[in-house]
Write an enzyme that holds these catalytic residues in place. Structure first.
Site, PDB file in Angstrom:
ATOM      1  N   SER A  11      37.184  31.228  44.198  1.00  7.71           N
ATOM      2  CA  SER A  11      37.053  31.979  44.415  1.00  7.71           C
ATOM      3  C   SER A  11      36.531  32.320  46.206  1.00  7.71           C
ATOM      4  O   SER A  11      36.420  33.480  46.740  1.00  7.71           O
ATOM      5  CB  SER A  11      35.441  32.888  43.942  1.00  7.71           C
ATOM      6  N   HIS A  55      37.377  33.872  38.059  1.00  5.63           N
ATOM      7  CA  HIS A  55      39.602  34.918  38.948  1.00  5.63           C
ATOM      8  C   HIS A  55      40.896  34.762  38.423  1.00  5.63           C
ATOM      9  O   HIS A  55      41.008  34.599  39.425  1.00  5.63           O
ATOM     10  CB  HIS A  55      38.668  34.292  40.337  1.00  5.63           C
ATOM     11  N   LYS A  95      34.377  40.478  35.912  1.00  2.00           N
ATOM     12  CA  LYS A  95      34.820  40.734  36.706  1.00  2.00           C
ATOM     13  C   LYS A  95      36.176  41.615  36.144  1.00  2.00           C
ATOM     14  O   LYS A  95      35.531  42.443  36.106  1.00  2.00           O
ATOM     15  CB  LYS A  95      35.181  39.756  37.169  1.00  2.00           C
TER      16      LYS A  95
END
Length: 419
Positions: A206, A234, A265
């Protein structure tokens, strides 16, 4: 000596309230000293207050007009997608605000089981288990599975939650150099004496935007009889042809044993995390993982939002494809302007600046120009490697990206970061 005894006695027999006040004053002094050291190092982290819903265009308290947001993990733009919001509202009405319970008491609803089954299908695994966050999934996983007979081998730049999860377990701990497969192999050879060997890595890192070499990691794991664990926080939703993650991107879906990831996310951006993998492992986690056993169930609205986000993702990969083109546009323009951008082909685009104060000042001046970005410095990243982490979303327009680059060039020249 007599005087010291008298002083000690006086302190001992002092009123309880005054002793408590003395301890509080001591605490305040220690805290102020620590806080001042953070300010002095230029690593103080201020929180900007958003006064609108999350998205590519937001409103920020104290900043006039609309702001273009380039630092959210909202990779697919689903945080404010109308169908995701509607699904959350409907689930809220039907299943309530919360469960007031952990899962094994009276905190499991049909929607929790349905979402776990959907996650397992999405990742092509046997089963899945939900947590309040992926941080909880990581802190629960290693302790529940690994004993003092086992070994875990971790990339040195793994996310903080992986590091904390490994600290909690009793396994023998090996840390290999970032993406260094020769060092991983040496550590695997050293760890052969242990019962289970587990290689743990982020799929996409990340802070740097680089991607783990999973084919080589899986090859070494197979050679030395190890399991592979990947955190896909991610990557889930936007890497790979259909957004399954780095294991799909690199063609090793059948070789990665365990995946941990987040719903907070790309998959709606609300809350929640999960582990998916072998059915027996998931069953063990339901019995032993402390964050699962002792944390309240994921709220129904968050479950409904994440479920709809997965539906949208599995219906079409058009969003995934558009984000890749926008990422390339930003990276190529920034590098042409003279900036150093870490990583490759990932919507995390760290603009490397080195100095913590420089990153802080540039981020502040970017906001004045209508661009929301944040500087990252120690202890979030190593000393001397301060940066501004730009994150591209599928819902950014090309005009948004061009405007961001123009602002970076202007501010970079102002602060001497560009010639």
């Amino acid at each position: 000596m007599w005087a010291g005894c008298v002083l000690h006695a006086a302190l001992f027999w002092a009123p309880r309230g005054s002793r408590a006040q003395s301890a509080l004053a001591q605490l305040r002094g220690i805290l102020e000293e620590e806080l001042e050291s953070i300010r002095g190092a230029g690593t103080w982290k201020s929180e900007r207050v958003i006064t609108s819903r999350q998205g590519p265009h937001i409103h920020v308290d104290g900043a006039p007009g609309g702001i273009i947001n380039f630092c959210a993990n909202n990779y697919l733009g689903l945080s404010s997608h109308p169908e995701v919001i509607q699904a959350g509202l409907q689930t809220l009405k039907e299943f309530g605000a919360g469960l007031s319970s952990v899962r094994f008491i009276c905190g499991t609803q049909s929607i929790h089981k349905d979402l776990e089954a959907k996650i397992a299908r999405f990742h092509q695994r046997e089963d899945a288990i939900l947590y309040p966050s992926c941080f909880d999934a990581n802190t629960g996983f290693f302790e529940a599975l690994l004993t003092s007979e086992d070994a875990v081998l971790s990339d040195e730049l793994n996310h903080a939650s992986i590091i904390d999860g490994i600290r909690l377990c009793k396994a023998h701990k090996y840390r290999y150099r970032h993406l260094d497969m020769a060092d991983l192999e040496a550590k695997l050879q050293e760890a052969q004496k242990h019962r289970l060997r587990l290689v743990a890595t982020d799929g996409a890192f990340s802070m740097d935007g680089d991607i783990a070499p999973l084919p080589e990691i899986c090859r070494l794991a197979s050679q030395y009889g190890a399991l592979v664990f990947v955190d896909e926080s991610h990557a889930t939703g936007f890497l790979g042809a259909t957004g399954r993650g780095t294991d799909e991107l690199l063609g090793v879906m059948d070789q990665v044993t365990i995946i941990n990831s987040t719903l907070g996310k790309a998959l709606g951006g609300a809350s929640g995390g999960y582990t998916t993998g072998p059915g027996a492992l998931v069953s063990l986690l339901r019995q032993r993982a402390r964050p699962y056993l002792f944390s309240n169930s994921l709220p129904p609205a968050a479950v409904g939002c994440a479920s709809k986000a997965l539906d949208l993702l599995m219906e079409s990969n058009a969003i995934v494809q558009s984000m890749a083109a926008k990422t390339l546009r930003f990276r190529s323009q920034m590098e042409a302007a003279g900036f150093t951008i870490s990583g490759a082909n990932h919507p995390i685009c760290p603009v490397m600046l080195g100095d913590a104060r420089l990153a802080l000042h540039i981020a502040d001046d970017m906001l004045k120009r209508g661009i929301f970005v944040i500087g990252f410095s120690y202890p979030v990243v190593p000393k001397g490697k301060a940066r501004i982490r730009v994150q591209i979303s599928a819902v950014h327009s090309e005009e948004d990206i061009d405007r961001c680059v123009e602002a970076f060039v202007e501010v970079g020249r102002l602060h001497g970061a560009l010639p």
